[in-house]
Design a protein around this motif. Structure first.
Motif, PDB file in Angstrom:
ATOM      1  N   LYS A   1       0.835  -1.194   0.000  1.00  0.00           N
ATOM      2  CA  LYS A   1       0.000   0.000   0.000  1.00  0.00           C
ATOM      3  C   LYS A   1       0.870   1.243   0.000  1.00  0.00           C
ATOM      4  CE  LYS A   1      -3.796   2.368   2.368  1.00  0.00           C
ATOM      5  NZ  LYS A   1      -4.724   2.353   3.515  1.00  0.00           N
TER       6      LYS A   1
ATOM      7  N   GLU B   1       0.898   4.696   1.250  1.00  0.00           N
ATOM      8  CA  GLU B   1       0.129   5.372   2.283  1.00  0.00           C
ATOM      9  C   GLU B   1      -0.330   6.752   1.836  1.00  0.00           C
ATOM     10  OE1 GLU B   1      -0.857   3.993   4.929  1.00  0.00           O
ATOM     11  OE2 GLU B   1       0.342   2.158   4.928  1.00  0.00           O
TER      12      GLU B   1
ATOM     13  N   ASP C   1      -2.885   6.489  -0.907  1.00  0.00           N
ATOM     14  CA  ASP C   1      -4.092   5.772  -0.483  1.00  0.00           C
ATOM     15  C   ASP C   1      -4.562   4.774  -1.550  1.00  0.00           C
ATOM     16  OD1 ASP C   1      -6.104   5.030   1.225  1.00  0.00           O
ATOM     17  OD2 ASP C   1      -7.481   6.604   0.604  1.00  0.00           O
TER      18      ASP C   1
ATOM     19  N   THR D   1       4.106   0.051   2.380  1.00  0.00           N
ATOM     20  CA  THR D   1       4.033  -0.962   3.431  1.00  0.00           C
ATOM     21  C   THR D   1       3.424  -2.240   2.856  1.00  0.00           C
ATOM     22  OG1 THR D   1       1.858  -0.121   4.135  1.00  0.00           O
ATOM     23  CG2 THR D   1       3.807   0.742   5.274  1.00  0.00           C
TER      24      THR D   1
END
Length: 378
Positions: free
Chosen positions: A140, A142, A145, A213
């Protein structure tokens, strides 16, 4: 019986045909149609297989999008080619350089990383093209999004595991099919994936800071649906070579993931949108440092009514509420830059600076944002 009651073969239309007669009729029908077209002076004819392939857009043997035509070109027109995002290739070239150094330190062995290709694909087509067994890591972004995908082919998986567990150099890694990956193997590969994502963050940092991540690790492509099958995505293929061992790794970024930085990716080089010239910036900074600035020392200020000022005469005394040890204000124009105390050095009056200079609260970034806001509202 008139000619209207006869079929193409010269037999009555209502008369049932045997299987042999029906096959013969179908076999002679193309020739009869061609002869009728020639007699009528028309141009009707059957299309060859090459012409059909050309119309459908499948006649080109390679994957060059510029050479596609027909229906295939219409289908592919909905996919945005990565060439319209010039910064992508620069970022992934930077990623290759970072990975070459990081993996050499990680494996304590010679690792060569090369950028094989950057292509625009449809997510569903890519998922269907993955050859199993493979390791699929969903990560992902961050700040953006949204999600991305790392696919490690089986040859690279076994090469990495063989290198990490002390296998001999120059020999292909043994491949064991028909079994799932163990938890030890998955945890070892997670360390490699974390290293790749860390270097990817460093590659994107000059353009747009982002943190990647790991969300989950999968081995079945059906469980990595991070985008709709028809949506477009960027597929980056990296090749790893570890002295005879290695394989390919794919980094997939859907267009929805990189949409927040699309304006930055459209630039031809980093910093293009700012429109600054480093040479003139350095020249201006040098001239500013050499500029003479007039500084005024203000002992004290007071306010009085205008009628009293109008009544002032020669010899009148004005009382200031200041003590000998009070600080004085150092002004540059209308701005107070510091404070000091009055003193004497030899036969000259001096001012000792007692507080640090007050820096402007308007930074370069604030000035740029204010300028862009005024330009958009004007």
């Amino acid at each position: 019986m008139s000619n209207d009651d006869l079929d193409l073969a010269g037999k009555p239309k209502n008369e049932p045909l045997s299987p042999e007669g029906m096959a013969a009729e179908w076999a002679t029908m193309p020739d009869m149609l061609v002869e009728e077209g020639e007699q009528d002076g028309g141009t009707d004819r059957l299309m060859s297989q090459d012409e059909i392939d050309t119309m459908l857009g499948f006649s080109v043997g390679g994957d060059d999008r510029d050479a596609r035509n027909g229906i295939q070109a219409i289908v592919d027109s909905g996919s945005v080619a990565y060439e319209r995002l010039p910064m992508l290739e620069i970022i992934f070239e930077r990623l290759v350089r970072l990975l070459s150094t990081s993996l050499r330190n990680f494996f304590t062995d010679n690792v060569e990383v090369s950028l094989e290709s950057i292509r625009s694909v449809r997510f569903g087509d890519y998922i269907n093209s993955i050859s199993l067994p493979a390791m699929l890591s969903v990560f992902k972004a961050e700040e953006w999004d949204n999600f991305g995908l790392i696919t490690i082919e089986s040859s690279l998986i076994y090469s990495v595991l063989d290198t990490m567990f002390g296998g001999k150099r120059g020999q292909p890694a043994p491949r064991v099919d028909g079994r799932p990956f163990t938890s030890i193997e998955i945890n070892m590969l997670k360390r490699v994936i974390a290293l790749i994502l860390s270097d990817a963050e460093a590659a994107f940092k000059p353009l747009s800071p982002v943190r990647f991540t790991v969300d989950r690790i999968e081995s079945n492509p059906r469980f990595v649906s991070i985008s709709r099958p028809a949506n477009a995505a960027i597929r980056v293929e990296l090749k790893f070579d570890m002295e005879g061992r290695g394989g390919c790794l794919h980094l997939l970024l859907p267009y929805a993931t990189i949409e927040p930085i699309r304006e930055l990716l459209l630039e031809s080089f980093m910093g293009e949108k700012l429109g600054r010239d480093a040479i003139w910036e350095n020249h201006l900074a040098t001239e500013v440092w050499q500029t003479d600035v007039a500084v005024t020392c203000v002992l004290h200020e007071t306010q009085m009514p205008l009628k009293r000022v109008m009544k002032l005469e020669i010899g009148d005394t004005l009382m200031f509420d200041a003590r000998p040890d009070s600080t004085v204000a150092l002004r540059c124009g209308d701005f107070i830059v510091s404070e000091g105390r009055i003193g004497r050095v030899d036969d000259k009056i001096a001012v000792q600076v007692v507080s640090p200079l007050r820096r402007s609260k308007t930074t370069i970034a604030a000035f740029d944002s204010a300028t862009s806001h005024l330009g958009s509202t004007s």
